[in-house]
Design an enzyme around this catalytic site. Structure first.
Site, PDB file in Angstrom:
ATOM      1  N   GLU A  74       0.829  -1.216   0.000  1.00 27.20           N
ATOM      2  CA  GLU A  74       0.000   0.000   0.000  1.00 27.20           C
ATOM      3  C   GLU A  74       0.860   1.261   0.000  1.00 27.20           C
ATOM      4  O   GLU A  74       0.545   2.232  -0.696  1.00 27.20           O
ATOM      5  CB  GLU A  74      -0.944  -0.010   1.207  1.00 27.20           C
ATOM      6  CG  GLU A  74      -1.977   1.095   1.171  1.00 27.20           C
ATOM      7  CD  GLU A  74      -2.976   0.946   0.037  1.00 27.20           C
ATOM      8  OE1 GLU A  74      -3.038   1.867  -0.810  1.00 27.20           O
ATOM      9  OE2 GLU A  74      -3.692  -0.058  -0.014  1.00 27.20           O
ATOM     10  N   GLU A  81       1.532   6.373  -7.072  1.00 29.38           N
ATOM     11  CA  GLU A  81       0.463   7.294  -7.452  1.00 29.38           C
ATOM     12  C   GLU A  81       0.925   8.741  -7.357  1.00 29.38           C
ATOM     13  O   GLU A  81       0.618   9.555  -8.236  1.00 29.38           O
ATOM     14  CB  GLU A  81      -0.771   7.076  -6.580  1.00 29.38           C
ATOM     15  CG  GLU A  81      -1.528   5.820  -6.915  1.00 29.38           C
ATOM     16  CD  GLU A  81      -2.782   5.642  -6.091  1.00 29.38           C
ATOM     17  OE1 GLU A  81      -3.040   6.458  -5.168  1.00 29.38           O
ATOM     18  OE2 GLU A  81      -3.527   4.691  -6.370  1.00 29.38           O
TER      19      GLU A  81
END
Length: 130
Positions: A74, A81
């Site tokens: 994550e 991102e």
């Protein structure tokens, strides 16, 4: 007495600072990423269940590795991102693919962690319900 810092003390200071940067990154992601907040809640529940059921040492190892892998995936996804958003503020198919693949890595690891959880906690929870 010589008060000049040794090269070793400078290295230790830089190492300590790098840990600080890493913790700052985890904290920033935890504050801003809903999925990471979900993983944090799942981590707390999982640790609570592990303590309640009195897991064996090898089970704690499997749970810890699964939790660490999901958190790591994550965090890497969040970093990817951020970088993609920086270099490609407008939509681009390759930017979208990079984000999708990174999110897919989190999904794969989360499913693997779920399987670990089911194998370790499933029989215990089932025994409580039966």
């Amino acid at each position: 007495m010589d008060n000049t810092p040794s090269p070793r003390s400078g290295m230790m200071r830089r190492r300590a600072a790098s840990f600080g940067f890493a913790f700052r990154g985890v904290w920033a992601a935890l504050r801003s990423e809903v999925h990471l907040q979900f993983h944090a809640a799942a981590t707390v529940v999982t640790i609570g269940l592990g303590l309640y059921f009195g897991l064996e040492r090898w089970e704690w190892v499997a749970v810890a590795v699964a939790i660490g892998a999901v958190w790591s995936a994550e965090l890497v996804n969040t970093a990817i991102e951020a970088v993609v958003n920086l270099v490609s503020p407008e939509y681009h198919p390759l930017a979208g693919r990079a984000k999708d693949v990174a999110a897919g890595a989190v999904l794969v690891m989360a499913v693997a962690a779920l399987v670990v959880g089911l194998l370790i906690f499933g029989p215990r929870v089932w025994a409580l319900l039966a």
